[in-house]
Scaffold this motif. Sequence first.
Motif, PDB file in Angstrom:
ATOM      1  N   LYS A   1      -6.755  -1.422  -4.229  1.00 31.76           N
ATOM      2  CA  LYS A   1      -7.901  -2.202  -3.732  1.00 31.76           C
ATOM      3  C   LYS A   1      -7.680  -3.707  -3.902  1.00 31.76           C
ATOM      4  O   LYS A   1      -8.130  -4.495  -3.086  1.00 31.76           O
ATOM      5  CB  LYS A   1      -9.179  -1.783  -4.463  1.00 31.76           C
ATOM      6  N   GLU A   2      -6.994  -4.101  -4.970  1.00 39.59           N
ATOM      7  CA  GLU A   2      -6.782  -5.524  -5.233  1.00 39.59           C
ATOM      8  C   GLU A   2      -5.788  -6.151  -4.251  1.00 39.59           C
ATOM      9  O   GLU A   2      -5.881  -7.319  -3.926  1.00 39.59           O
ATOM     10  CB  GLU A   2      -6.260  -5.728  -6.658  1.00 39.59           C
TER      11      GLU A   2
ATOM     12  N   ARG B   1       0.839  -1.219   0.000  1.00 38.75           N
ATOM     13  CA  ARG B   1       0.000   0.000   0.000  1.00 38.75           C
ATOM     14  C   ARG B   1       0.864   1.255   0.000  1.00 38.75           C
ATOM     15  O   ARG B   1       0.565   2.215  -0.717  1.00 38.75           O
ATOM     16  CB  ARG B   1      -0.913  -0.005   1.215  1.00 38.75           C
TER      17      ARG B   1
ATOM     18  N   SER C   1      -5.117   3.247  -7.973  1.00 41.41           N
ATOM     19  CA  SER C   1      -6.206   3.087  -6.997  1.00 41.41           C
ATOM     20  C   SER C   1      -6.812   1.686  -7.103  1.00 41.41           C
ATOM     21  O   SER C   1      -7.126   1.053  -6.091  1.00 41.41           O
ATOM     22  CB  SER C   1      -7.292   4.136  -7.228  1.00 41.41           C
ATOM     23  N   ARG C   2      -6.988   1.196  -8.342  1.00 38.34           N
ATOM     24  CA  ARG C   2      -7.522  -0.154  -8.547  1.00 38.34           C
ATOM     25  C   ARG C   2      -6.554  -1.195  -7.974  1.00 38.34           C
ATOM     26  O   ARG C   2      -6.954  -2.129  -7.287  1.00 38.34           O
ATOM     27  CB  ARG C   2      -7.758  -0.402 -10.042  1.00 38.34           C
TER      28      ARG C   2
END
Length: 123
Positions: free
Chosen positions: A114-115, A90, A110-111
């Motif tokens: 989240k993954e 992160r 951003s994607r």
Amino acid sequence: MSPAVDWTADLHHRFFKSFSACLHRHRQVPDRLTSKQQQLNKDLQYLVEDCQHRGRLADKRMDKQDAYIDRHLQEKKELHERMKVVYAWRKHIRELRKDADTLQQHDEYSRKLKEGPPPGWKP
């Protein structure tokens, strides 16, 4: 007239019966002691075996508890390592997203954020 009584023979006979009965009782005493001793030995053997059995059961319970604790600690360690990787991932993606030039790159980071990290990713 009453028959003649041989007092010596009668006394001898009574003494012999009394002596035989006494001797018989004394011979039974060791038998009773032996059977009592055998019963005590059986009881002692039972107690020893019962104690050993309970000890084995307690050892099995302790082994199960130890295995559970070891497994739990291993899982916590693995989770801690996984969380370190996730936090590093992160942080890495946020830095990349902060330096993104276009909105499309920003959305892509951003994607990815989240993954989560791909398998085998190392910080």
